[in-house]
Design a protein around this motif. Structure first.
Motif, short mmCIF file in Angstrom:
data_model
loop_
_atom_site.label_atom_id
_atom_site.label_comp_id
_atom_site.label_asym_id
_atom_site.label_seq_id
_atom_site.Cartn_x
_atom_site.Cartn_y
_atom_site.Cartn_z
N LYS A 97 -35.38 -28.53 37.64
CA LYS A 97 -35.82 -27.15 37.89
C LYS A 97 -36.47 -26.52 36.66
N ALA A 98 -35.98 -26.89 35.48
CA ALA A 98 -36.57 -26.37 34.24
C ALA A 98 -37.95 -26.98 34.01
N LEU A 99 -38.08 -28.26 34.33
CA LEU A 99 -39.37 -28.94 34.14
C LEU A 99 -40.43 -28.37 35.08
N VAL A 100 -40.01 -28.01 36.29
CA VAL A 100 -40.94 -27.41 37.25
C VAL A 100 -41.47 -26.09 36.69
N LEU A 101 -40.59 -25.27 36.12
CA LEU A 101 -41.03 -23.99 35.56
C LEU A 101 -42.01 -24.22 34.41
N GLN A 102 -41.75 -25.25 33.64
CA GLN A 102 -42.64 -25.58 32.52
C GLN A 102 -44.03 -25.94 33.05
N GLU A 103 -44.05 -26.74 34.11
CA GLU A 103 -45.33 -27.12 34.72
C GLU A 103 -46.08 -25.91 35.25
N LEU A 104 -45.33 -24.92 35.71
CA LEU A 104 -45.95 -23.70 36.25
C LEU A 104 -46.42 -22.75 35.15
N GLY A 105 -46.10 -23.11 33.89
CA GLY A 105 -46.62 -22.29 32.79
C GLY A 105 -45.59 -21.51 32.00
N ALA A 106 -44.31 -21.71 32.29
CA ALA A 106 -43.28 -20.99 31.52
C ALA A 106 -43.00 -21.70 30.20
N GLU A 107 -42.60 -20.93 29.21
CA GLU A 107 -42.05 -21.52 27.98
C GLU A 107 -40.56 -21.71 28.29
N VAL A 108 -40.10 -22.94 28.25
CA VAL A 108 -38.69 -23.20 28.60
C VAL A 108 -37.89 -23.42 27.32
N VAL A 109 -36.85 -22.61 27.12
CA VAL A 109 -36.05 -22.74 25.91
C VAL A 109 -34.57 -22.90 26.25
N LYS A 110 -33.88 -23.57 25.37
CA LYS A 110 -32.45 -23.79 25.56
C LYS A 110 -31.70 -22.53 25.12
N GLY A 111 -30.74 -22.13 25.92
CA GLY A 111 -29.98 -20.94 25.55
C GLY A 111 -28.59 -21.00 26.13
N ASP A 112 -27.65 -20.49 25.39
CA ASP A 112 -26.26 -20.50 25.83
C ASP A 112 -25.73 -19.08 25.74
N LEU A 113 -25.34 -18.54 26.89
CA LEU A 113 -24.89 -17.14 26.95
C LEU A 113 -23.58 -16.88 26.22
N ASN A 114 -22.93 -17.96 25.77
CA ASN A 114 -21.69 -17.75 25.01
C ASN A 114 -21.95 -17.73 23.51
N ASP A 115 -23.21 -17.92 23.12
CA ASP A 115 -23.52 -18.10 21.71
C ASP A 115 -24.51 -17.04 21.24
N LYS A 116 -24.03 -16.16 20.37
CA LYS A 116 -24.82 -15.01 19.93
C LYS A 116 -26.15 -15.41 19.30
N ALA A 117 -26.13 -16.40 18.41
CA ALA A 117 -27.36 -16.81 17.72
C ALA A 117 -28.38 -17.34 18.74
N SER A 118 -27.88 -18.05 19.73
CA SER A 118 -28.73 -18.62 20.77
C SER A 118 -29.37 -17.51 21.60
N VAL A 119 -28.58 -16.50 21.94
CA VAL A 119 -29.10 -15.37 22.72
C VAL A 119 -30.15 -14.60 21.91
N GLU A 120 -29.86 -14.40 20.63
CA GLU A 120 -30.82 -13.68 19.77
C GLU A 120 -32.14 -14.43 19.66
N ALA A 121 -32.06 -15.73 19.49
CA ALA A 121 -33.28 -16.54 19.39
C ALA A 121 -34.08 -16.46 20.69
N ALA A 122 -33.38 -16.55 21.80
CA ALA A 122 -34.05 -16.54 23.10
C ALA A 122 -34.72 -15.20 23.38
N LEU A 123 -34.18 -14.13 22.79
CA LEU A 123 -34.69 -12.79 23.08
C LEU A 123 -35.78 -12.30 22.12
N GLN A 124 -36.11 -13.10 21.12
CA GLN A 124 -37.14 -12.68 20.17
C GLN A 124 -38.43 -12.30 20.89
#
Length: 299
Positions: free
Chosen positions: A43-70
């Motif tokens: 499902k993530a690869l399909v979004l990438q093909e459609l033109g999305a930037e796909v990034v790894k993120g973990d909602l339990n990890d503050k640094a990960s959430v901050e990076a994803a929200l830049q």
């Protein structure tokens, strides 16, 4: 070229997140960053093909959430109670995103919330998977994040799994067992949510600061059964199950589900007209059943 506003979608490989990410990409108005725990899943690869930037993120990890929200202008958030069945985790994830969006100055959050049933009923009814989203939503409002919250009706998709018609033990017919009596229950296909969210992001002046209920239509259990009968060509009836009998079905969460139906019987606000205005192509239950006839013929 004008730089498109960046919309960040959490749980983008889930059913709500996926619908939103696809609709935002289709609108061609926004850049989309799809956040998911596993960037190599189909499902993530399909979004990438459609033109999305796909990034790894973990909602339990503050640094990960901050990076994803830049640099995000807008954020779509849905937390997934069913993933971990942990009410504490769902609330801490939601609050973490709220804090980070507030600090980074995100301009528009669309949060897929639900009512805090426990608070609304003075503690009489507890529906964990509603109450926790309600708690997160209240937190977002309380810290002043610019937000629109949406409350979804029951998914039509539930009729493919949990609410699938079951063969009656005493005859050649099937029953749908939902303890709603004669009270209509709002429903919507999760696939139709994305277009609504895309429109909300497109009209911040109209929707910022609002909470709204989304529904394609409201039908009684008998009407749901009639639609299924007509399209599947089988005799499908309302099992007329009571809340008390439903509670005793003994599957995990039966009591919580019974409380959800008690809450549905109070007719929480779901706006069919607004839903159709925001997504004129929203499917009726009969269109949904027609499209999923194959999956349902196996009953």
């Amino acid at each position: 070229a004008i730089k498109k506003k960046l919309m960040q979608v959490f749980n983008a490989a889930g059913s709500q997140g996926g619908s939103v990410a696809r609709a935002l990409l289709e609108s061609k108005k926004f850049a989309v960053r799809a956040v998911t725990r596993n960037v190599t899943q189909p499902k993530a690869l399909v979004l990438q093909e459609l033109g999305a930037e796909v990034v790894k993120g973990d909602l339990n990890d503050k640094a990960s959430v901050e990076a994803a929200l830049q640099d995000a202008y807008g954020v779509f958030l849905v937390t997934n109670y069913w993933e971990h069945h942990s009410k504490e985790e769902e609330v801490s994830q939601g609050k973490l995103v709220a804090d980070v969006t507030k600090r980074l100055g995100v301009k528009h959050v669309v949060f897929s919330g639900l009512e805090n049933v426990k608070r609304l009923t003075g503690g009489k009814l507890v529906v964990e998977h509603f109450d926790r989203k309600g708690e997160v939503e209240e937190y977002f409002w309380s810290i002043g994040v610019p937000m629109t919250s949406i409350h979804l009706a029951a998914y039509f998709e539930n009729f493919l799994t949990l609410w699938k018609p079951k063969k009656a033990s005493d005859g050649d017919y099937y029953t749908v067992a939902l303890p709603m009596g004669d009270i209509p229950m709002d429903g919507i296909s999760v696939a139709d949510i994305g277009a609504v969210v895309s429109r909300i992001f497109d009209s911040p002046e109209e929707f910022l600061g609002k909470a709204m209920g989304l529904s394609a239509e409201a039908l009684t259990v008998q009407q749901y059964a009639d639609v299924l009968s007509k399209i599947l060509g089988k005799d499908i009836r309302d099992a007329k199950i009571t809340l008390e009998a439903y509670e005793k079905l003994g599957f995990p969460g039966a009591e919580e589900m019974a409380n959800m139906f008690r809450f549905y019987q109070m007719k929480p606000a779901r706006d069919v007209k607004l839903t159709h205005r925001l997504n004129p192509e929203v499917k009726s239950f009969s269109q949904f059943v027609s499209e999923n006839k194959e999956a349902l013929m196996g009953i």
